[in-house]
Design a protein around this motif. Structure first.
Motif: not given
Length: 273
Positions: A198-201, A207-208, A213-215, A217-224
């Motif tokens: 999971r990746v953020g901005a 994150a795995e 990813a939410q922890y 600080g990313e409310s909407e992580p995307v898959s990569a």
């Protein structure tokens, strides 16, 4: 970021006693990389006379050659840094290219070889020179790969010192978040390259799992894919990237490193408990 994959770029310097022309050779068309000229006020040709004045003149010629070699060496160092080349090849006048090679800083001289083919004169490009360039690129890649793998073997967990190398998605994700990756190792075909993360901005928001990813600080992580996310992180932190050759399926005794196809040499490490 240095991307040292299957086709490292090579800086070619065609030198003579008046200056040098630089070009960059990689997978695409050859690109101009600048030139340098010596001081035209001084003589560059010597005579065979034994007269004192002629000997004095020849000394000036020798000094001019030496001065020009220093100018070329400095310009080559600058071009090497600006182009991001891996190896370099010196071609042209035999005496001048050896003088230039001797004046290069150690880091550049160590990856610079000379070629007996080619030169500055129009039409002097040759197939043998291109072969020398290709050989220099292959040999540089081979050395770079062996050095990285030697460092990776020596630095993995299990040694009695801090871990200097890691492999596997969990450890790499942690190192990427902390900007600790110095050289990212990728081996095509490895099972971990396609692992989902999971990746953020920002590149270090990786994150795995979605909950991790939410922890962060990313409310909407995307898959990569793991390889893509780690390459993005490496680019953002000016880490090197080394693409390793695929594992030899016919050689059962070959150690496939890193396990899963993803690993890294670290900039700094933690003490192991």
């Amino acid at each position: 970021m240095e991307l040292c994959g299957r086709d490292p770029a090579c800086l070619v310097a065609r030198v003579d006693r008046t200056g040098a022309d630089f070009s960059l050779h990689d997978t695409g068309p050859r690109r101009d990389a600048g030139h340098v000229e010596g001081d035209a006020r001084w003589p560059v040709h010597r005579t065979a006379s034994a007269d004192w004045s002629e000997r004095h003149f020849r000394l000036k010629v020798e000094n001019t050659w030496e001065h020009t070699a220093g100018e070329i060496a400095r310009a080559l160092e600058t071009a090497f840094e600006e182009t991001g080349a891996d190896p370099a090849v010196l071609a042209g006048d035999p005496r001048e290219r050896q003088a230039v090679h001797a004046r290069l800083p150690e880091a550049v001289r160590a990856v610079t070889v000379t070629s007996d083919h080619g030169g500055r004169a129009p039409g002097s490009d040759s197939v043998p020179l291109e072969r020398d360039v290709d050989r220099a690129r292959r040999e540089h890649l081979s050395r770079r790969t062996e050095e990285a793998l030697d460092g990776f073997r020596a630095g993995r967990v299990g040694t009695d010192r801090p871990t200097d190398a890691v492999e596997g998605v969990p450890a790499l994700v942690e190192a990427a978040r902390e900007h600790r990756i110095g050289t990212l190792l990728l081996r095509p075909g490895g099972s971990d390259l396609h692992r989902e993360v999971r990746v953020g901005a920002t590149p270090d928001r990786i994150a795995e799992r979605r909950t991790d990813a939410q922890y962060l600080g990313e409310s909407e992580p995307v898959s990569a894919r793991a390889d893509g996310a780690l390459l993005r992180s490496a680019a953002a932190t000016a880490a090197d990237v080394l693409v390793l050759p695929p594992a030899d399926a016919e050689d059962a005794d070959t150690e496939e490193l890193p396990v899963g196809g993803l690993g890294a040499l670290l900039r700094w490490s933690y003490e192991q408990p």
